[in-house]
Design a protein around this motif. Structure first.
Motif, mmCIF file in Angstrom:
data_model
loop_
_atom_site.group_PDB
_atom_site.id
_atom_site.type_symbol
_atom_site.label_atom_id
_atom_site.label_comp_id
_atom_site.label_asym_id
_atom_site.label_seq_id
_atom_site.Cartn_x
_atom_site.Cartn_y
_atom_site.Cartn_z
ATOM 1 N N GLU A 47 19.115 -27.660 -31.861
ATOM 2 C CA GLU A 47 20.101 -26.630 -32.116
ATOM 3 C C GLU A 47 20.669 -26.191 -30.807
ATOM 4 O OE1 GLU A 47 18.494 -23.778 -34.912
ATOM 5 O OE2 GLU A 47 18.696 -25.368 -36.369
ATOM 6 N N LYS A 48 19.518 -26.292 -29.957
ATOM 7 C CA LYS A 48 19.959 -25.413 -28.764
ATOM 8 C C LYS A 48 20.235 -26.387 -27.367
ATOM 9 C CE LYS A 48 17.515 -21.266 -29.742
ATOM 10 N NZ LYS A 48 18.874 -20.257 -29.802
ATOM 11 N N GLY A 49 20.144 -27.712 -27.835
ATOM 12 C CA GLY A 49 20.476 -28.709 -26.830
ATOM 13 C C GLY A 49 19.274 -28.971 -25.805
ATOM 14 N N LEU A 50 18.065 -28.939 -26.373
ATOM 15 C CA LEU A 50 16.917 -28.740 -25.718
ATOM 16 C C LEU A 50 16.040 -30.105 -26.271
ATOM 17 C CD1 LEU A 50 16.028 -25.080 -25.322
ATOM 18 C CD2 LEU A 50 17.089 -26.660 -23.841
ATOM 19 N N GLN A 51 14.822 -30.325 -25.642
ATOM 20 C CA GLN A 51 13.938 -31.337 -26.017
ATOM 21 C C GLN A 51 12.673 -30.936 -26.144
ATOM 22 O OE1 GLN A 51 14.927 -34.873 -23.582
ATOM 23 N NE2 GLN A 51 16.069 -35.777 -25.209
ATOM 24 N N VAL A 52 11.837 -31.637 -26.842
ATOM 25 C CA VAL A 52 10.206 -31.303 -26.672
ATOM 26 C C VAL A 52 9.380 -32.232 -25.888
ATOM 27 C CG1 VAL A 52 8.292 -30.463 -27.903
ATOM 28 C CG2 VAL A 52 10.554 -29.916 -28.838
ATOM 29 N N ASP A 53 8.565 -31.842 -25.312
ATOM 30 C CA ASP A 53 7.659 -32.664 -24.708
ATOM 31 C C ASP A 53 6.498 -33.199 -25.793
ATOM 32 O OD1 ASP A 53 5.643 -34.060 -23.263
ATOM 33 O OD2 ASP A 53 4.853 -32.265 -21.951
#
Length: 862
Positions: A404-410
């Motif tokens: 939703e915030k334009g991020l990714q998870v490692d």
């Protein structure tokens, strides 16, 4: 058409085509470890397609509830972001098990869509496997589909297989064209991923068996498996482009809007919530509960994702469970099991919401603070793991927020942190072994004699003997408290269980042991976490404690009764006091008679009925001995001891917990008496509700016996004795008659023997004989026909009894075990025995005459 009308129309149409309507199977596949959830309509027919199961029909139709939220098929992360992805959906299907094939399947599908539902033919597009000319010809030449609305596609889209090997075959799919105003091209084109053309029906033709080397062999009975999503079809029939705009979802979306305060019905979070309530409810209906593994973990992930979306809309109170009645209104008629389990589903969801509420708020704050301060676009794997490990955030929930915030998870970093934790858990196994010692400078104040619960402070936590600062959800360890109401196992009384709680943090105490002045509470964190210095509320399992107290106090009365009935030599040699029963070991030199046991039981119950108060006091050990108190086996006593006084009947030294008055014990019932060692006997008994249940059960059994022998309960024993006497007389008479009949049949059978060499060979059936009668007759015939080879058979229904006998003088040539097996193998059995006597069985009476007739040839071949 409403969704309910579509379901009915589909089933009715195929029933008219001689299909058997089959109710949806559960979303948890039965006996199929290869699947996490039922993900297609064919799952319940899988063994039928494989030829492992036979049904009494060759055509079937169903509306199957499906879940795709774990394992190979997982649409969870896409729910809420697309128009057609769901964790739960309904699949309309029709199936042929070696009955009709491509032509009929295609004709049925086209007729249902264009005639029953009246969909415009020009709005439908058809695809086939690029090499399937047969299906292409049926569509183009027989059905008359325009070649302008037809395409051939490769194996990726139009060839189905159950696995790398096994049944497989081409598919043909039907798409609906939502119109030129929607972006996207037809299937097979470069723009096929757009939303204009939506697949609504897939017809799978199970035509081949694929070998390990890829070779395709035609199946002897080609079959059909079709699947059409109800939600997609309802969108077409209701003139909407998004599945969440159909009637099934709109009621849920509106209810979610009401519960969260979000007025915009197209809000993606409302759609997530309305989707997730369906999968969660049906998963619970089919027996899955939230947990940290397997299907239970998937359920927990879905619930928590829904709660997080409610939180996103500003709802911080439990709300998700309130959607269940609306869901039942929509789907309870089609699925009565949902309506039946409504209250249970609500309870499970509400409890899970309450557990997650506080951790969600804390976890979201931690994540939002982290995001506000982070550099770059990647949420660190260690951070994602901390959210999971400490706050119960599934990784996909963190990924949801990131998206939703334009991020990714490692994800790789998360995986490494997860594996490190598993390694710690493996190394922490067997933490409560008897040899383990806890090194801690302090003591625990026991307050359990007066209190069942108390506010406590966590003094220390140990895992595998090593001190740690924290335990997270799912982790086990030993907790030390400043004070405790938990009774540590001692003097035969089992330890208390219970819980330590604070807000949404919970530690379940499975066991309590004592090490010097320390009480070791062994258990597992079931929610949140537990840390050193944590102020918590300790509460024992009160019902378990009360049951233990009843049984413990009863052992004191039993001890006194044993000494009174059997003698003063009786001394306690051990005991076990649990919530379920009591076990009392004592010194005594012979078995206790039934009359003595009855006297002991009556004596204990008489004292219970007097309801004498139980007085507990502390005094010097010498004073206690002077008062006549008995010490219990295995207990160590200091200068000051605890004396438990039950009037003038029992007085003992005891550190356990007890009832307030002996009447609280309830009825006392001895269930067994036995010897366990030389000079040591054991009595097991029950009290309270367990004793009442035992009494009721005995009364019911006596009533049934009385009814069977046509007597009242008072005279039942006499009547049973009379019946048994009559039975034994009849049994003796029957055996005498059987012996006479055997002798008579034996004389008749002897004349049927044939000569083979020097031996007389006889193989015959005896009417009405049992195995004993066969053996007796064989013995008599061996004497009469010496030297003889004899095989006799008797038939009872489908069961065959065979007995063979061979005179000892000829066992070098003929063996009873060989001849009886020769016959038995022909009638579906086998057997064996000595060379002169053997027996066998069988289950195919139709072949018995032929098998017996073959004995002469068998003997001649010898």
């Amino acid at each position: 058409m409403t969704s309910a009308e579509i379901r009915k129309a589909f089933i009715d149409f195929f029933v008219k085509q001689q299909h058997t309507a089959v109710h949806s199977s559960p979303v948890v596949p039965a006996n199929d470890p290869t699947l996490l959830f039922t993900n297609a309509g064919m799952v319940q027919f899988k063994e039928t397609f494989l030829g492992l199961e036979q049904r009494d029909y060759t055509r079937a139709t169903s509306v199957q509830r499906c879940i795709r939220a774990g394992g190979k098929h997982n649409d969870l992360e896409n729910v809420g972001y697309t128009a057609r992805h769901h964790t739960f959906f309904e699949m309309l299907g029709n199936f042929s098990f070696g009955d009709y094939f491509k032509r009929e399947a295609i004709e049925f599908a086209w007729k249902f869509l264009t005639e029953e539902l009246k969909l415009p033919k020009e709005k439908l597009w058809v695809t086939v496997f690029e090499e399937d000319d047969e299906a292409a010809d049926i569509w183009l030449k027989e059905v008359g589909v325009s070649d302008q609305r037809f395409s051939r596609c490769g194996a990726k889209d139009n060839f189905w297989s159950m696995g790398d090997t096994g049944p497989c075959g081409p598919c043909t799919e039907i798409f609906y064209d939502h119109g030129a105003e929607v972006a996207g091209g037809p299937p097979g084109s470069p723009d096929e991923d757009g939303d204009r053309y939506i697949e609504i029906w897939n017809l799978v033709f199970m035509q081949f068996d694929r070998a390990a080397d890829g070779t395709l062999t035609p199946l002897p009975k080609p079959s059909v498996d079709t699947g059409m999503g109800l939600e997609r079809l309802a969108a077409v029939m209701q003139g909407v482009h998004n599945n969440y705009d159909i009637d099934l979802f709109q009621a849920l979306v509106k209810k979610a809007s009401e519960l969260t305060g979000e007025k915009e019905l197209s809000n993606s979070s409302l759609r997530v919530i309305s989707d997730h309530i369906r999968s969660c409810a049906f998963t619970i209906v089919d027996g899955v509960l939230p947990s940290n593994e397997g299907r239970g973990y998937v359920l927990r992930r879905i619930i928590r994702r829904a709660i997080r979306h409610g939180y996103k809309l500003g709802q911080t109170q439990p709300f998700f469970h309130q959607l269940v009645p609306t869901l039942v209104e929509q789907m309870g008629t089609a699925y009565p099991e949902l309506a039946k389990e409504q209250d249970n589903v609500i309870r499970v969801l509400k409890l899970e919401e309450e557990r997650f509420a506080e951790t969600l708020e804390n976890g979201m704050k931690l994540l939002e603070d982290y995001i506000a301060d982070m550099d770059g676009k990647i949420i660190d794997g260690e951070m994602a793991f901390k959210l999971y490990d400490t706050y119960g955030f599934p990784i996909d929930l963190t990924a949801d927020v990131a998206r939703e915030k334009g991020l990714q998870v490692d994800h790789d970093g998360f995986g490494k942190a997860m594996e490190a934790q598993r390694e710690r858990a493996r190394s922490a196994s067997n933490f409560a072994s008897a040899s383990q010692r806890i090194e801690f400078d302090g003591e625990t104040r026991f307050i359990g004699y007066m209190s069942d619960e108390a506010d406590v402070t966590v003094q220390a936590i140990f895992v595998d003997g090593k001190a740690v600062e924290r335990l997270n959800e799912g982790e086990s360890g030993i907790v030390l408290l400043d004070q405790t109401p938990f009774y540590a196992e001692s003097g035969g009384q089992t330890a208390d269980c219970g819980s330590l709680t604070e807000g949404m943090h919970s530690f379940h105490v499975d066991d309590t042991q004592k090490q010097g002045a320390l009480f070791l509470h062994t258990g597992k964190v079931t929610a949140g976490s537990i840390t050193v210095g944590h102020n918590m509320h300790a509460k024992i399992d009160i019902q378990r404690r009360r049951d233990c107290e009843r049984n413990h106090s009863a052992t004191h009365l039993l001890h006194a009764a044993l000494r009174q009935v059997l003698g003063s030599h009786v001394g306690q040699k051990g005991s076990l006091v649990s919530a379920e029963r009591l076990r009392f070991d004592f010194s005594h030199f012979e078995p206790i008679s039934a009359e003595q046991l009855h006297e002991i039981e009556v004596l204990v119950n008489q004292n219970i009925m007097q309801n004498t108060p139980v007085t507990i006091s502390e005094m010097a050990i010498e004073d206690a001995k002077a008062k006549g108190a008995m010490a219990l086996f295995g207990e160590k006593y200091g200068d000051v001891v605890r004396v438990v006084d039950m009037g003038d009947f029992s007085i003992e030294l005891c550190g356990g917990t007890h009832v307030n008055s002996v009447g609280d014990i309830g009825p006392f019932r001895i269930v067994s008496e036995s010897g366990i060692a030389s000079g040591v006997r054991r009595i097991e008994a029950i009290t309270g509700s367990a004793a009442w249940k035992s009494i009721y059960s005995a009364e019911e059994s006596l009533a049934q016996i009385a009814e069977t022998v046509k007597s009242d309960k008072q005279m039942a024993a006499t009547k049973v004795a009379q019946v048994m006497s009559d039975y034994r007389a009849l049994e003796k008479e029957m055996k005498q008659l059987q012996a006479k009949m055997a002798a008579s049949q034996g004389d008749d059978l002897a004349s049927a023997a044939v000569k083979v060499g020097d031996a007389n060979v006889l193989a015959a059936k005896m009417e009405g004989a049992d195995r004993n009668m066969l053996r007796e007759t064989v013995d008599k015939l061996k004497d009469k026909l010496e030297p003889a080879v004899i095989v006799l058979a008797a038939v009872d229904g489908d069961n065959i009894a065979l007995v063979a006998g061979v005179s000892k003088s000829i066992t070098a040539t003929f063996k009873a075990g060989e001849v009886v097996n020769h016959v038995a193998q022909q009638v579906g059995g086998k057997g064996g025995g000595r060379p002169d006597m053997a027996q066998a069985g069988g289950n195919d009476p139709s072949k018995l005459d032929e098998a017996l007739a073959s004995v002469q040839a068998w003997a001649e071949a010898k």
